[in-house]
Scaffold this active site. Structure first.
Site, PDB file in Angstrom:
ATOM      1  N   THR A  40     -16.623 -14.097 -24.862  1.00  0.00           N
ATOM      2  CA  THR A  40     -16.221 -15.565 -24.706  1.00  0.00           C
ATOM      3  C   THR A  40     -15.531 -15.996 -26.063  1.00  0.00           C
ATOM      4  O   THR A  40     -16.241 -15.654 -27.158  1.00  0.00           O
ATOM      5  CB  THR A  40     -17.232 -16.350 -23.967  1.00  0.00           C
ATOM      6  OG1 THR A  40     -18.347 -16.258 -25.159  1.00  0.00           O
ATOM      7  CG2 THR A  40     -17.710 -15.946 -22.830  1.00  0.00           C
ATOM      8  N   GLU A  84     -17.379 -15.475 -18.013  1.00  0.00           N
ATOM      9  CA  GLU A  84     -18.723 -15.192 -17.593  1.00  0.00           C
ATOM     10  C   GLU A  84     -18.815 -14.847 -16.046  1.00  0.00           C
ATOM     11  O   GLU A  84     -19.863 -14.478 -15.453  1.00  0.00           O
ATOM     12  CB  GLU A  84     -19.642 -16.526 -17.633  1.00  0.00           C
ATOM     13  CG  GLU A  84     -20.252 -16.339 -19.083  1.00  0.00           C
ATOM     14  CD  GLU A  84     -19.137 -17.162 -20.138  1.00  0.00           C
ATOM     15  OE1 GLU A  84     -18.171 -17.456 -19.697  1.00  0.00           O
ATOM     16  OE2 GLU A  84     -19.715 -17.585 -21.254  1.00  0.00           O
ATOM     17  N   LYS A  91     -21.050 -39.924 -22.928  1.00  0.00           N
ATOM     18  CA  LYS A  91     -22.183 -40.533 -22.299  1.00  0.00           C
ATOM     19  C   LYS A  91     -22.323 -41.955 -22.755  1.00  0.00           C
ATOM     20  O   LYS A  91     -22.733 -42.134 -23.744  1.00  0.00           O
ATOM     21  CB  LYS A  91     -23.506 -39.545 -22.779  1.00  0.00           C
ATOM     22  CG  LYS A  91     -23.410 -38.335 -21.949  1.00  0.00           C
ATOM     23  CD  LYS A  91     -24.622 -37.606 -22.476  1.00  0.00           C
ATOM     24  CE  LYS A  91     -24.456 -36.117 -21.461  1.00  0.00           C
ATOM     25  NZ  LYS A  91     -25.273 -35.012 -22.018  1.00  0.00           N
ATOM     26  N   TRP A 127     -21.904 -41.420 -17.264  1.00  0.00           N
ATOM     27  CA  TRP A 127     -20.926 -40.294 -17.716  1.00  0.00           C
ATOM     28  C   TRP A 127     -19.435 -40.852 -17.288  1.00  0.00           C
ATOM     29  O   TRP A 127     -18.976 -40.965 -16.403  1.00  0.00           O
ATOM     30  CB  TRP A 127     -21.389 -39.006 -16.852  1.00  0.00           C
ATOM     31  CG  TRP A 127     -22.480 -38.423 -17.458  1.00  0.00           C
ATOM     32  CD1 TRP A 127     -23.361 -38.906 -18.225  1.00  0.00           C
ATOM     33  CD2 TRP A 127     -23.003 -37.007 -17.063  1.00  0.00           C
ATOM     34  NE1 TRP A 127     -24.572 -38.050 -18.501  1.00  0.00           N
ATOM     35  CE2 TRP A 127     -24.370 -36.997 -17.618  1.00  0.00           C
ATOM     36  CE3 TRP A 127     -22.546 -36.090 -16.167  1.00  0.00           C
ATOM     37  CZ2 TRP A 127     -25.005 -35.719 -17.425  1.00  0.00           C
ATOM     38  CZ3 TRP A 127     -23.252 -35.015 -16.185  1.00  0.00           C
ATOM     39  CH2 TRP A 127     -24.479 -34.962 -16.522  1.00  0.00           C
TER      40      TRP A 127
END
Lengths: 541, 541
Positions: free
Chosen positions: B184, B329, B434, B439
């Site tokens: 990755t 992944e 945040k 959020w």
């Protein structure tokens, strides 16, 4: 080096959890003759959970076999969901077999519970005393009447599942555990049990949903005419759960008129059945047209579909009929006859009339007389052997060593494989006619004879011959009101097959004997001939 | 109870054997700028066999890593076929990473051999001395020049594979063995290695070919714009092998004009790339139209695709752009945004603009602050965790415990899941803002700002705020010749998002910094802000 991938076993429990939530709105419609019964996957999932709780109470705590003796309907589907998902083994009994065979099968599989449709009680009731391992019978869709046997408790389905929790924490387990069983209805020897695994059902479901498989998708509604007791209804119920396709279930309404009504009213996009079903539907539609325009994919399998039927069906319904090949031992999806890109005209038809292309997950070999490997050249003929993660490698408690070779399944089907992977079956190994060292395909002769306008059905079998070992005998059913004699049919054939293959022996019969799944029962035909029960006409040049 | 199914391991060797024979006529076309190079799967299979024999001689006898440092081209595909099929491990190096990262990755994976495109030697040459485990470099498609390093032998690809047998008896093995690796390119910490298994690649390939997956089929020709060093080109090469779809490979010609020429000349039916590629192609087509009519399926993934881009692409090319979500992944296919049957108008668009529906093989959970489970109600937001047979459960030799929870992968993506399984990502966990306990989605703000005609690109990041903990900062690239100030953009936004989410801080920049795979590099942007390198304009009511 080990991969870093998660070690997640493929599991019907996960499939049920997924299909009944994410695809909770998918429809399950059961035909009743009147107003269809409707439920969603969500509702079926809840009832399956209740069924699983009930079965636990009846002692299904491990890998006990829970048998079904049912039509294609919602309760049967609930058993499809509940039984493997709770890690027991679903055993679909073939209601069309001889009672002695059914008893043999249920006893051999050691069925603990049987779920029976009330409409099938007249068939089931005489059977029950012969079932030695069954402790519980659950009657669905009606009243058990006086059903009783020693050591057996009889339950009503709705009462049994009432007042139980409608969720179940479907457990996981080894993906190679048995999930479902189906016995082959072979015409020789005892029936043999195939036990599908969680892994094989998952992989097979993916194949059914592959575009070059049957392409099942969320927007489909699948009319499963093929019985749920016949090779898992060709994999449609679990594949539908995987992608959220809706299901249209026939219950006991398999008459052509009922099927035509069903398609017109419920507008399925995909339908799967054996040729005889499509033949019947076609005759119905010729007489009383219905709207078939919803169909985009009509799968025909179980036996070869006569080209004339495919053509007429397409003219009448505007949808291509797709040939597929498989057997109980292959889960059943083996090959699907999607013609390759760019093929046209006759070549395209030749691909479409084949048994289809084998997918990556089904490896194939051809073996000739004496076990020699036969090349995949599209011409050479041998017995087909297959290998793969959803192909059986044994039978349940039945060694049958002649059915396997080095771990490969001997299919008993005879044919050729082209370099591009298309299978063209010419015969069952046991039906092939061995004449003077050459093989004659009985199916090829049948197809050609059936091309004669006066012929409704034809079956060709091998009969002993002092000179050639075996020769073909053609048993013909004439179309209503039509007439033709052996000499005429033989002359018709002479233009179409090699001279030495022309049958000398002809019999005109009222009906071709059929097995419980509608295939020609050639064993019965050969026996009739051997016993002199067929009136044979000789025709030679 | 054990099933009776054959215990056949899923194996890339079987896939290569199948694809290069049954689908031997499938085409592999590599763009060259001039006359394209053409080969069939059959030919690529033969050359892969020769490559495997050569690699054996170079000491690749077990699970050694064979790395590639290549564009999408035929030789890269040959490595894709040969290396896993011979049971070694294919390691695709990302040529776009920083040299220090590439060296770290190759050393960490212990690459034994590297296959390098001659056209990439200028990038590779300075890298070579830092590769501590590499013993052989094979240069494909040109001359190695003066390439040399101590303890390393340099080979020419064509010379090395010449005069070797063009068949190889591809072995079988444990389906959980590693087959291929990809690291990755995360923006934080060291790169992390994901090792795909034979099993995961096989299952993932089936998913790519499912109608509700990407529906890849034999009649397709797939333009793989997405690099073969980037999550296995989204699984297209192995899926193509599985069904015999042809492949169109870009080599180094990723410029919009080249891509447009390629589509017009070679007529692919499916294409897959990140949004920036489609953005570029679109601009090219606006300026110089080409025939895009062959495309039936355009997959966009890697990051969210702006709706305006999807709409314009469809107007111009007459083909629906399909959103897909995944990551290295996840092999990478997670979800595909095929809208449900019957959805129309705005509802349909809402489905299409989501990240898509998760398939049965990818289980999902959402976890909120403090680890609480978040309901799948289409509204509640949490971090996405996934589980399944092609999802990684660890990183190669790198524990990274914060990336996993009870065997589930923490994706780092934040969003909601609808009851019908559609994923709607609002942010990367690390990019979410945040603010005062709530959020704010940076992506939502970006999409809205980009809806302003004067804005070419916009990136929104969290910056520290004494009162609210964090507040959004909008970094905007204006379209050429256009002008707008912070107050105007804020007023534009005020009609579209909640008042408390409106950014007070605005910066006008020349270009949004991007990672090696073309994603917004928000880490770099935050660093620039922290170091006072951004000229920030305040805008408040």
């Amino acid at each position: 080096m080990r991969s870093t991938m998660q070690d997640v076993p493929l599991s019907i429990g996960d499939l049920v959890r997924y299909g009944t939530t994410v695809h909770g709105d998918a429809q399950v419609v059961t035909w009743t003759g009147g107003e269809p019964r409707r439920a969603t996957f969500r509702e079926v999932g809840r009832r399956a959970a209740r069924l699983a709780h009930a079965l636990r109470e009846l002692g299904v705590t491990g890998d006990q076999r829970v048998a079904t003796f049912q039509w294609n309907n919602q309760e049967h589907l609930e058993a499809y969901f509940a039984v493997p998902a709770m890690r027991a083994v679903l055993h679909t009994l073939n209601i069309r077999l001889h009672p002695a065979q059914i008893a043999y099968i249920a006893n051999h599989a050691e069925d603990h519970v049987v779920i029976v449709d009330a409409s099938l009680l007249p068939l089931f009731e005489p059977l029950l005393p012969r079932l030695t391992t069954v402790r519980h019978v659950i009657v669905a869709g009606g009243d058990p009447g006086g059903l009783a046997a020693e050591g057996v408790r009889v339950h009503r389905y709705e009462e049994l599942i009432a007042d139980r929790p409608d969720t179940f924490d479907w457990p996981s387990g080894d993906e190679r555990d048995a999930a479902a069983m189906c016995y082959t209805s072979g015409t020789t020897g005892d029936p043999k049990g195939v036990a599908y695994s969680h892994r094989s059902i998952w992989l097979h479901s993916m194949q059914v949903c592959m575009t070059d498989g049957k392409g099942l998708r969320q927007s489909d509604s699948a009319l499963a005419v093929v019985p749920m007791f016949h090779a898992m209804s060709w994999g449609l119920p679990y594949a539908a759960l995987m992608v959220g396709a809706s299901l249209l279930l026939t219950d006991r309404f398999l008459q052509p008129a009922a099927l035509a009504d069903m398609v017109q009213a419920e507008r399925p996009t995909l339908a799967a059945a054996v040729p005889t079903i499509w033949q019947g539907l076609l005759q119905e539609l010729e007489a009383r047209p219905r709207d078939m325009s919803s169909l985009r994919n009509v799968v025909v399998g179980g036996s070869a579909c006569p080209p004339a039927l495919m053509q007429r069906f397409e003219e009448l319904c505007g949808v291509a009929v797709v040939h597929a090949w498989g057997m109980t031992e292959t889960s059943p999806l083996g090959s699907v006859a999607n013609p390759p890109a760019g093929s046209e005209g006759e070549e395209r038809w030749s691909y479409r009339l084949s048994q289809g292309r084998l997918p990556a997950s089904v490896q194939a070999r051809l073996v000739g007389d004496g076990g020699a490997e036969v090349p995949h050249d599209g011409k050479s003929v041998g017995e087909l052997l297959v290998r793969g993660p959803w192909i059986t490698g044994s039978y349940h408690r039945d060694p049958a060593p002649d059915k396997f070779e080095d771990g490969w399944l001997r299919t008993g089907d005879v044919g050729s494989l082209s370099p591009d992977g298309f299978l063209r079956l010419t015969d069952r190994a046991k039906d092939v006619i061995k004449s003077g060292g050459e093989w004659i395909s009985s199916v090829e002769l049948e197809n050609q004879v059936m091309g004669h306008p006066a012929v409704a059905e034809a079956a060709v079998v091998a009969v002993p011959d002092p000179r050639w070992d075996e020769r073909p005998l053609a048993a013909v059913v004439l179309a209503e009101g039509a007439s033709a004699d052996a000499a005429e049919l033989r002359a018709f054939l002479a233009d179409r097959v090699a001279r030495w293959q022309l049958p000398e022996r002809w019999a005109f019969i009222d009906e071709v004997p059929k097995t419980s799944v509608g295939k020609y029962d050639k064993k019965a035909l050969r026996a009739r001939y051997a016993e002199g029960e067929l009136k044979v006409v000789e025709a030679r040049d």
